[in-house]
Scaffold this active site. Sequence first.
Site, PDB file in Angstrom:
ATOM      1  N   GLU A  56      16.066 -19.346  10.060  1.00 34.40           N
ATOM      2  CA  GLU A  56      16.879 -21.000   9.963  1.00 34.40           C
ATOM      3  C   GLU A  56      16.601 -21.317   8.752  1.00 34.40           C
ATOM      4  OE1 GLU A  56      17.133 -22.533  14.812  1.00 34.40           O
ATOM      5  OE2 GLU A  56      15.606 -22.606  13.248  1.00 34.40           O
ATOM      6  N   ASP A 228      14.962 -25.494  21.435  1.00 32.50           N
ATOM      7  CA  ASP A 228      15.814 -26.007  20.487  1.00 32.50           C
ATOM      8  C   ASP A 228      16.224 -24.720  19.904  1.00 32.50           C
ATOM      9  OD1 ASP A 228      13.819 -23.867  20.189  1.00 32.50           O
ATOM     10  OD2 ASP A 228      12.971 -24.797  18.584  1.00 32.50           O
TER      11      ASP A 228
HETATM   12  P1  NAD Z   1       3.524 -21.408  21.131  1.00 34.30           P
HETATM   13  O1  NAD Z   1       3.917 -20.338  21.943  1.00 34.30           O
HETATM   14  O2  NAD Z   1       2.547 -21.546  20.009  1.00 34.30           O
HETATM   15  O3  NAD Z   1       3.351 -22.133  23.068  1.00 34.30           O
HETATM   16  C1  NAD Z   1       4.278 -21.752  23.368  1.00 34.30           C
HETATM   17  C2  NAD Z   1       3.449 -22.037  24.717  1.00 34.30           C
HETATM   18  O4  NAD Z   1       4.841 -21.876  26.143  1.00 34.30           O
HETATM   19  C3  NAD Z   1       2.271 -20.963  25.113  1.00 34.30           C
HETATM   20  O5  NAD Z   1       1.211 -21.442  25.227  1.00 34.30           O
HETATM   21  C4  NAD Z   1       3.232 -20.403  26.270  1.00 34.30           C
HETATM   22  O6  NAD Z   1       2.151 -19.895  27.468  1.00 34.30           O
HETATM   23  C5  NAD Z   1       3.780 -21.327  27.138  1.00 34.30           C
HETATM   24  N1  NAD Z   1       4.884 -21.158  28.180  1.00 34.30           N
HETATM   25  C6  NAD Z   1       5.759 -20.669  28.340  1.00 34.30           C
HETATM   26  N2  NAD Z   1       6.745 -20.081  29.243  1.00 34.30           N
HETATM   27  C7  NAD Z   1       6.135 -20.921  30.115  1.00 34.30           C
HETATM   28  C8  NAD Z   1       6.248 -21.502  31.187  1.00 34.30           C
HETATM   29  N3  NAD Z   1       7.451 -20.986  32.111  1.00 34.30           N
HETATM   30  N4  NAD Z   1       4.977 -23.016  31.788  1.00 34.30           N
HETATM   31  C9  NAD Z   1       4.779 -22.928  30.924  1.00 34.30           C
HETATM   32  N5  NAD Z   1       3.894 -22.815  29.800  1.00 34.30           N
HETATM   33  C10 NAD Z   1       5.151 -21.795  29.123  1.00 34.30           C
HETATM   34  O7  NAD Z   1       4.895 -22.337  20.707  1.00 34.30           O
HETATM   35  P2  NAD Z   1       4.514 -23.745  19.993  1.00 34.30           P
HETATM   36  O8  NAD Z   1       4.753 -23.796  17.843  1.00 34.30           O
HETATM   37  O9  NAD Z   1       3.675 -24.324  20.950  1.00 34.30           O
HETATM   38  O10 NAD Z   1       6.192 -24.150  20.001  1.00 34.30           O
HETATM   39  C11 NAD Z   1       6.792 -24.623  21.549  1.00 34.30           C
HETATM   40  C12 NAD Z   1       8.101 -24.681  21.637  1.00 34.30           C
HETATM   41  O11 NAD Z   1       8.930 -26.021  20.683  1.00 34.30           O
HETATM   42  C13 NAD Z   1       8.744 -23.400  21.243  1.00 34.30           C
HETATM   43  O12 NAD Z   1      10.389 -23.417  21.622  1.00 34.30           O
HETATM   44  C14 NAD Z   1       9.597 -24.047  19.189  1.00 34.30           C
HETATM   45  O13 NAD Z   1      10.345 -22.945  18.907  1.00 34.30           O
HETATM   46  C15 NAD Z   1       9.883 -25.670  19.791  1.00 34.30           C
HETATM   47  N6  NAD Z   1       9.522 -26.353  18.764  1.00 34.30           N
HETATM   48  C16 NAD Z   1      10.497 -26.951  18.810  1.00 34.30           C
HETATM   49  C17 NAD Z   1      10.248 -28.121  17.582  1.00 34.30           C
HETATM   50  C18 NAD Z   1      10.724 -29.217  17.859  1.00 34.30           C
HETATM   51  O14 NAD Z   1      11.088 -29.923  16.603  1.00 34.30           O
HETATM   52  N7  NAD Z   1      12.363 -29.180  18.822  1.00 34.30           N
HETATM   53  C19 NAD Z   1       9.474 -27.762  16.961  1.00 34.30           C
HETATM   54  C20 NAD Z   1       8.630 -26.681  16.787  1.00 34.30           C
HETATM   55  C21 NAD Z   1       8.341 -25.815  17.663  1.00 34.30           C
END
Ligand code: NAD
Length: 349
Positions: A56, A228
């Site tokens: 993005e 997101d």
């Molecule tokens: P990451 O991959 O480092 O961590 C995600 C974690 O979620 C992993 O440890 C995984 O095992 C866990 N997970 C997946 N499915 C699960 C479930 N059903 N139950 C419990 N745990 C589960 O990712 P990240 O960088 O920490 O990002 C997390 C999320 O936040 C992503 O979806 C990312 O796109 C989103 N994000 C949003 C924003 C925002 O501004 N809203 C900013 C950054 C990241």
Amino acid sequence: MTRFIDTRALAALLAQVGVRRFMSELSVTMRDDYRRWHEFDKSARLAAHSDVGVIELMPISDASQYAFKYVNGHPSNGRYELPTVMAFGALADVETGYPTLLSELTLATGVRTAVASALAASVLARPDSATMGMIGCGAQSEFQAIAFESLLGVRRVRLYDIDAAAVAKLRRNLERHTDLVVEVVDSARAAAEGVDILTTATADKALATIVDTSMLSNGLHINAVGGDCPGKTELAAGVLEASSVFVEFEPQTRIEGDIQQMPGSFAVTELWQVLTGAHPGRVSDSEITVFDSVGFALEDYSMLRQVGHYAESLDIGERIHLVPNLDDNKNLYGLVDSALGERPARDAA
Ligand code: NAD
């Protein structure tokens, strides 16, 4: 010249300033930027989707500065030993278009997302909130926990992830860097039980239901970070129906947030309205509130400005020739000439 901040430079900057102090100042800067909402030229981000992820572009500007961020979201990147989210971006002078700052924004996204979450919770969660459930213990999670401890006064966290190693990593980091009381639980339901705030930051490119209505309790604030992008949600539709829902920029969140499941007529409030006092935010202790966070360009604009400020004052990063600095601005070819040195141009060809 343009200041260039790579990941190591930003880590050094955060270490020198202190993550908590940086977050606290960013929270004020971001709140003030949200309060001048109408001064920004805003658009929903431009997304290129594939089966496994999304890339993005996020632009925004006011009368003096323009910012953009490049960011991806690839939940299955673990198999390539890469993070789910990676980002970089720039700040430019609107008057001339000159890029003043080129920065890593992966680490920065962790910081700014947590600060945006805490800022929203400061006006949406119950003021006495002290406990937080955390579902998803990946890259974002330490930043979320630290922001909620230092900006909101959270004292106790309950952690759950399907990946035990991620939970162990978060527990270790929180025990080392915070005063939080840390409890590890064995289900998402247990993480939500009896807490004041529930943060969901899971990564899965699926219409997932991490939180359903049976996990709700009166007065809960849900900080929903992981849903997101189109086809990627964490909250059941019933959770949204039972809550007052707050978003960053409605046209973007309708496409990307958990509310993508809801009809266009589903009522939401933009965060800036609460931060300016135009909307009351939480109206009772029993109300359930949801911050349907997707990440908005204004938050990166605030972050980039603060990074630029500290990089200048602490002289961190490099100064690079990202764009030409010419004696004769019409002699762009002169740069090639200089690189050729003494050799005649024909020899070099
Ligand atoms: P990451 O991959 O480092 O961590 C995600 C974690 O979620 C992993 O440890 C995984 O095992 C866990 N997970 C997946 N499915 C699960 C479930 N059903 N139950 C419990 N745990 C589960 O990712 P990240 O960088 O920490 O990002 C997390 C999320 O936040 C992503 O979806 C990312 O796109 C989103 N994000 C949003 C924003 C925002 O501004 N809203 C900013 C950054 C990241």
